[in-house]
Every structure is written in C-alpha cells, then in structure tokens.
Design a protein around this motif. Sequence first.
Motif, PDB file in Angstrom:
ATOM      1  N   TYR A   1      19.468  21.808  31.930  1.00 32.15           N
ATOM      2  CA  TYR A   1      19.147  22.880  30.705  1.00 32.15           C
ATOM      3  C   TYR A   1      20.538  23.240  29.941  1.00 32.15           C
ATOM      4  CZ  TYR A   1      14.908  22.965  33.473  1.00 32.15           C
ATOM      5  OH  TYR A   1      13.973  22.647  34.155  1.00 32.15           O
TER       6      TYR A   1
ATOM      7  N   GLY B   1      15.115  28.065  32.634  1.00 28.42           N
ATOM      8  CA  GLY B   1      14.894  26.707  33.406  1.00 28.42           C
ATOM      9  C   GLY B   1      14.968  27.004  34.930  1.00 28.42           C
TER      10      GLY B   1
ATOM     11  N   LEU C   1      11.689  24.542  28.692  1.00 21.09           N
ATOM     12  CA  LEU C   1      11.378  23.727  29.969  1.00 21.09           C
ATOM     13  C   LEU C   1      11.097  22.084  29.766  1.00 21.09           C
ATOM     14  CD1 LEU C   1       9.189  26.307  31.774  1.00 21.09           C
ATOM     15  CD2 LEU C   1      11.398  25.894  32.302  1.00 21.09           C
TER      16      LEU C   1
ATOM     17  N   THR D   1      11.520  18.258  34.747  1.00 22.45           N
ATOM     18  CA  THR D   1      11.395  19.728  35.011  1.00 22.45           C
ATOM     19  C   THR D   1      10.191  19.650  35.895  1.00 22.45           C
ATOM     20  OG1 THR D   1      12.019  20.577  32.955  1.00 22.45           O
ATOM     21  CG2 THR D   1      10.313  21.813  34.037  1.00 22.45           C
TER      22      THR D   1
END
Length: 407
Positions: free
Chosen positions: A329, A337, A205, A214
């Motif tokens: 991701y 993710g 993440l 994120t």
Amino acid sequence: MDTSSRRPTLTIALCFIVALIEGFDLQSAGTAAAGLRQSFELDPKMLGWVFSASIVGLLPGAFFGGWLADRIGRKKVLVAAVILFGVFSLWTAYVAGYGQLLVARLMTGLGLGAALPNLIALCAEAVGEQRRSTAISIMYSGVPLGGALAAVVAMFTHDHWQMTFIIGGLAPLLAVPLILALLPESRAFQQAGVVQQRASTSAALFGEGRAGATLLLWLSYFFTLTVMYMLLNWLPSLLIGQGFSKPDAGLVQMVFNIGGAIGSLLGGVLLDRGNPVRVALCIYAGLLASLAGLGLSSGLAAMAIAGFAAGLFVLAAQLVLYASAPPLYPTTVRATGVGAAVAIGRLGSVSGPLAAGQILAAGAGTAGVLLAASPGLVIAALAVARVLRRPEEPVRTAATPLHKAGS
C-alpha cells in the motif's frame, strides 16, 4: 545527520516498548483467569465472554485505528490508543460487577487493536525497504515477551489478580509522556500530504491492482491467527487433557512465548536476507510439523520442545504477514491497508478458540483440534507465497509515494 540516523532506532525502540506493554495486556485476562473466576463467581461460559470481549474489541480497533491514522497521523492515533487501553486495563482491577468487567475488556481490546497497525506502519516507514521486515520483527518481538512477562507477574501475584491489571494499566499511561516527547511522526506520512489522504477505503484496499493481493493477504491473516489464538487460549487445557499437570502446562506455555519472541525476530531477519517465498513456505512447514509434535509428544521434555517450536513458527508466520502488508500500500493508505488486514486476522482470532471448543466438545481430543488446523495453514502458506511472488511493477507503482517520501 546524526539526528537523522538516530530517528529510526528511536522509533523502533519506542514501538517495541508499546508492543511489550500490549503483549502484557493481551494475555492479562488469561493469566488472571483464576482470580476473576473466583471474585465474580464466573462459570466457564461467563469467563469465555470475558476473554471474547477484548478480542471482539480488537477488530474494530484495528480497522478504524488504521483508517484514522491515514488521516490525522500515526503518532496521534497511537497515543490515543495507548491511553485508551491503559485507562480501561486499570479500570478492570476496580470493576464492581460482571457487566462492568465486560465493558472494561471490550474497551481495552479497542485500544489494543488500534495500536498495532500504527506500530507496524511507524516501523515500516522509519527504515528503507531492505530493513523493513527486520524493523517490524524487532518491534513485534515485544508482544510475546510481554505475554511471558504477564505470566511471570501472575506467578508472583496469584492471590492478588488485580495487580496484573494495575501494572497493565499504569505502564501504558506512564509510557504516553515518553511517546509524546520522543517518538517522531512518520516522515513518509508527513511528506505524503494531507490532501491525498482522503482516498476512499475501497480505493485504498482494492485500487491500483491491489484487489487480488489484498484478498490473499486477508486469507493468510485469517487462517494464521485462527491457529495462533487457538494455541494461546487452549494450549494449557489441551496439555492438561493429555495428562500433564498445571505447572507442566504453564512451563510449556512459557517456552511457547519465548519461542514466539525468537521466531518474530528470526522471521524478519530471514525475510530481509533470504528469498521471501522460500522463507514463508519453510516457516509454515515448520508450524505444521510443530503442531504434529504437540499432538504426538508424551513426555514433558518433548512437549516443551514442541511448544517452543510452535511458538517460534506461529509468531514467525505472523511476522511474515505483518511485514508483507506495508509494501502493498502507498503511504497515504498504508495504515488503512494494514489495519484492515489485522482486523480480518482478528476474525480468525475469535474463530480459533471457538472452533477448538466445538471440536473438543465433539470428543475429537487434542489430536483432532491440531489436525483440523492443518488445512487452513496450508491455504495461508500458499496465499502469502502468492502475495510475496507478485510481479515487481504493480507493487512498486502502488508504493511510489513511499519511495518519493524517502521511507
């Protein structure tokens, strides 16, 4: 070559079917609420827990469904998720008491939550970058269409609420053999290699410069789904509170879902063909305007137009988020993710209906509920615009395994 060209179409078509069934099951409890209330003698608080149980299940389902998919494969987890929500939706029709009803809805939500990150990942990895948003939008348009279908079924089975859950349970179980036989596993996932897929969740993440994106993505998911689920749960009650009849409120809810299906499709196409930042900001501006329309409209025609617009823009906004997550991701952690972002959005889906209830209890009325939603949408719009405006290099570096995998 011919088989290769059919592969993305087959993946998107099968994922659309699952999304259609998921949309049906997501709104099944709401459309069967009157029958549930009467059969189990539920007061409003108890009925609220029935609604909340499935929403609570969505959160861990989304996170762990994505996490597990990065380790054993998208298709395997999707099949397990479809079986899970199919079995427990079917059980809902035959539960013997309130406690069993809560367990059935919780487990249904767990399966529904686990399915979505895998649907997004499969569609994102089935096509190239130029068509990714469109692929996800075609798949996700099945969710509001499924919701509209649930409303239609409820109209014809008003005195037999169990039929809603029987249909909602049998449909996914019948779809499982189709998925097993025809749905190809993500080629990008297969080529990424199993060994690389053991990255820690925090690295997935927040590693490789993804921390800021994120967190911004999570912020957008939270506030957007807060408003979406507030509308899904409270729109009929808000309309009745403004003096509309139950059939009129049902009509507005129907056009809300139809608008949502169109908005999902348009959002993906516009993202792929236009400037993503401008598209996102225009969609959120349209959502704010449609909320104002819901608060200010007095006639049924004007309210139906506002409801259609609200559905169109809130689903388009959600599509923007679902399309924005996969490119952030690499293949080996993509489902993790996406699943984490969806799970954060589910926190918003729990918060929205609760906040609306508190605002109404305080006597603020429909206008107060819609006004309270506006600041969060502004934050969500700015956050997702910042994600979409990220420099090319960090995103491409993070996504390098995907390109090498030929996604």
